[in-house]
Design an enzyme around this catalytic site. Structure first.
Site, short mmCIF file in Angstrom:
data_model
loop_
_atom_site.label_atom_id
_atom_site.label_comp_id
_atom_site.label_asym_id
_atom_site.label_seq_id
_atom_site.Cartn_x
_atom_site.Cartn_y
_atom_site.Cartn_z
N ALA A 155 -84.98 0.88 -81.55
CA ALA A 155 -84.39 0.02 -82.63
C ALA A 155 -83.33 -1.02 -82.51
O ALA A 155 -82.61 -0.26 -80.99
CB ALA A 155 -83.53 0.93 -83.88
N ASP B 288 -76.24 16.92 -85.69
CA ASP B 288 -76.08 15.93 -84.63
C ASP B 288 -74.16 15.02 -85.01
O ASP B 288 -73.99 13.90 -84.03
CB ASP B 288 -77.52 15.65 -84.19
CG ASP B 288 -77.25 14.74 -83.27
OD1 ASP B 288 -76.71 15.58 -82.62
OD2 ASP B 288 -77.97 13.30 -82.80
#
Lengths: 219, 443
Positions: B44, B156
């Site tokens: 992306a 995360d």
């Protein structure tokens, strides 16, 4: 555009269909595509035919197809534009459009009038309102004696029935709801603003084309 | 301190200054004008964009290649990230506004964090003072608590995923690797090995299943250590040495860390997840509360339907159509949301004077664990837990001269305590108010 039959409705809507629906409603092409994901899941919950039946509609709202509700029935009847006992995708989108936060006040007022005109006489009559009130009280376990119900009806009709003929016409209804905007609260579904986030799987089937897709591979 | 790219959905980006990359002035979907490229990942690109309407609102626009996602088999991850972000509305979590798509691209339209990454703040200063670190850590824990109360585990958390807004407030981003309670196996644990090596908890390395909440708190400990020390507690070029250090909990405190902070860090970086500190314990911790007990930042990112109820004046008088609109048959929200996540509403008719009802609601503060916020207009009140999460609202309507309708709406944000409070306090009050009305109410 033509009616999408039950076979084609199971497939993702063609780009032209999405564009047409987006053009005539407050929805964008992506929102129409996201609504299709919703429609496909609720319209195939009982019979896998790509059409939404009354039972499937009630199952979607209440998570219970046996639950019979005068108001849910009424909404379904208004969504069933073609009076076939089922709602296709196009009518589903066009009907939901009135509940969009950006839909016009005029459309919301007109739809709510039809919703409460239970017997389709072109008026909201006192016996109809009483019938709806009793249905609500029964559903909600709120107990009120008949004289209290009559008091509430009196108070409402004094304000709404300006011609004092025992019924509310479209003009009176417009005046009444403008003075009592809370009555139209049910006519706006904030969820429709977030529809692309609610049903994101449309992203993998989208046929939408943007200028940058055609002219820029770098984006 | 920065780790190599390992995120599937690629929302960790290397910053770039190559202006030629940007198709500047391009307006996407007739809504967003692209400004500049913020970063590039494997899947992306992220742009700063502004809405073309009168607000000119700044947004972060993440453009993801559909082919790369589908060919890589990551479609489920993208969908999960969207559904997770959809259920999180909190002042310290990046908000997802909408998702757009074309034949070739998927676009996430998100809140723009003008302050950039917290990583740069630490890198620029070398390390932060305890006071500054506490400011960020409190916001991080508030966000983590919110995630966990909604059944979401980030998995995360790291400096790179902590952004700052223009006012310097922390924003948690990147839910590409997060898990939801639905992924928990019958043993009550998660089993996917994921996260960033230097932030990963020892129980993940053990590959025997782990509690998502405890894993997030370990990562919060690593973040807090890095803010104060200016370096990571566990680091080594050799992965096996790194994992051994993590597994054994081998790290050294810098000499400048205070005693109270050492205690908190040792509880966060406890290799035993069973004895590791919990969020509720953090809220009671000495260092965490060093300058007075912490109160949640009450900035509402997204007003819920529950809260919108209160935007009215005084004790509103109900007409017949207002009453009718209470019907569940006119509430089409069931089409759009899982009924388990929806607000439950109960209403009773009462003869108790409205002001007296509100006084009784205000009296229910339960040892400071509940804050009752009476609306200025008088017609209702919000009940909030000590963490700022909405437990519910109470609204009183005038029905006739003698009768009122009392409406109590329970918010799904309230978590376990909210449910308990509803059951033990609010519902009994509601039943009490209705108790004298066993017979149908007459004038």
């Amino acid at each position: 555009m033509g009616c999408m039959n039950s076979k084609s409705v199971r497939k993702f809507p063609a780009r032209e269909d999405s564009l047409d629906l987006a053009a005539e409603t407050a929805f964008t092409v992506n929102e129409v595509e996201a609504l299709f994901v919703l429609f496909r899941s609720i319209s195939n919950s009982i019979v896998n035919d790509g059409l939404l039946s009354k039972e499937e509609f009630q199952l979607a709202i209440f998570k219970n197809k046996k639950k019979d509700n005068i108001f849910a029935n009424r909404i379904f009847d208004l969504f069933d534009v073609k009076k076939l006992g089922v709602v296709d995708f196009e009518d589903f989108v066009r009907s939901l459009n009135v509940f969009h936060p950006n839909a016009s006040l005029k459309d919301k007022i007109a739809f709510s009038f039809r919703l409460y005109d239970l017997h389709n006489t072109g008026f909201i009559e006192r016996p109809e309102v009483k019938e709806m009130l009793i249905a609500l009280l029964f559903e909600s376990d709120m107990k009120l004696a008949d004289d209290v119900i009559e008091t509430i009806l009196d108070k409402t009709f004094v304000e709404a029935d300006l011609k004092q003929d025992g019924k509310i016409d479209t003009e009176e209804w417009e005046t009444f709801v403008k003075r009592n905007p809370s009555v139209l609260k049910i006519m706006t579904l904030p969820y429709l603003r977030d529809i692309t986030i609610s049903f994101p799987s449309f992203i993998f089937n989208s046929t939408n084309v943007e200028r940058v897709d055609e002219t820029s591979t770098r984006l | 301190m920065r780790e190599a790219q390992n995120d599937i959905v690629a929302t960790e980006f290397a910053t770039t200054t190559n202006d030629e990359e940007v198709p500047s002035g391009v307006v996407l979907f007739g809504k967003y004008e692209l400004r500049r490229l913020l970063g590039v990942g494997a899947f992306a690109k992220v742009y700063h964009a502004t809405s073309v309407d009168d607000t000119h609102q700044s947004v972060a626009l993440k453009a993801v290649s559909k082919n790369k996602v589908l060919n890589g088999g990551f479609a489920a991850n993208v969908e999960r990230e969207i559904s997770i972000m959809r259920r999180l509305h909190h002042p310290n979590i990046i908000n997802l506004f909408e998702v757009l798509a074309t034949k070739t691209k998927i676009y996430f339209v998100m809140e723009f964090a003008a302050g950039g990454e917290l990583f740069h703040e630490v890198a620029g200063k070398g390390r932060l003072t305890e006071e500054t670190a506490r400011f960020y850590f409190r916001q991080l824990i508030s966000a983590v608590k919110h995630c966990h109360s909604r059944g979401v585990f980030h998995r995360d958390l790291k400096l790179d995923n902590l952004l700052l807004d223009e006012d310097g407030n922390l924003k948690v981003s990147d839910f590409g690797l997060s898990a939801v309670t639905g992924q928990i196996r019958p043993d009550g644990l998660l089993h996917t090995v994921c996260g960033t090596p230097t932030y990963v908890a020892p129980e993940i390395l053990a590959k025997r299943g782990y509690d998502g909440a405890k894993v997030d708190l370990w990562s919060c400990g690593v973040v807090l250590f890095a803010l104060i020390a200016g370096y990571l507690p566990f680091n080594d070029y050799n992965p096996s040495v790194l994992y051994r250090k993590i597994y054994r909990g081998q790290f050294r405190f810098p000499r400048w860390i205070s005693h109270d902070l050492r205690f908190l860090l040792s509880r966060l970086l406890d290799t035993n997840p069973k004895t590791r500190i919990t969020v509720d314990e953090i809220y009671k911790d000495t260092w965490f509360n060093a300058d007075g007990e912490y109160r949640f930042n009450r900035v509402l990112v997204k007003e819920s339907e529950c809260e919108k109820q209160l935007g009215r004046t005084g004790f509103k008088s109900l007409n017949a159509f207002d009453l009718i609109s209470f019907s569940t048959g006119l509430d089409m929200s069931g089409l759009f949301e899982d009924p388990t996540g929806s607000n439950s509403v109960e209403r009773v008719v009462s003869t108790v004077v409205p002001e007296k009802i509100m006084e009784r609601v205000e009296a229910m503060t339960e040892e400071g664990r509940v804050v009752v916020r009476r609306e200025k207009n008088g017609g209702g009140a919000k009940l909030e837990g000590q963490d700022g999460n909405l437990i519910g609202i109470v609204v009183v309507y005038q029905l006739t001269d003698e009768l009122v309708v009392v409406e109590m709406k329970r918010s799904e944000k309230g978590g376990g305590f909210g449910g308990q409070f509803w059951k033990d306090k609010l519902r009994p009050l509601l039943l009490e108010l209705a108790s004298e009305l066993e017979e149908p109410v007459s004038r």
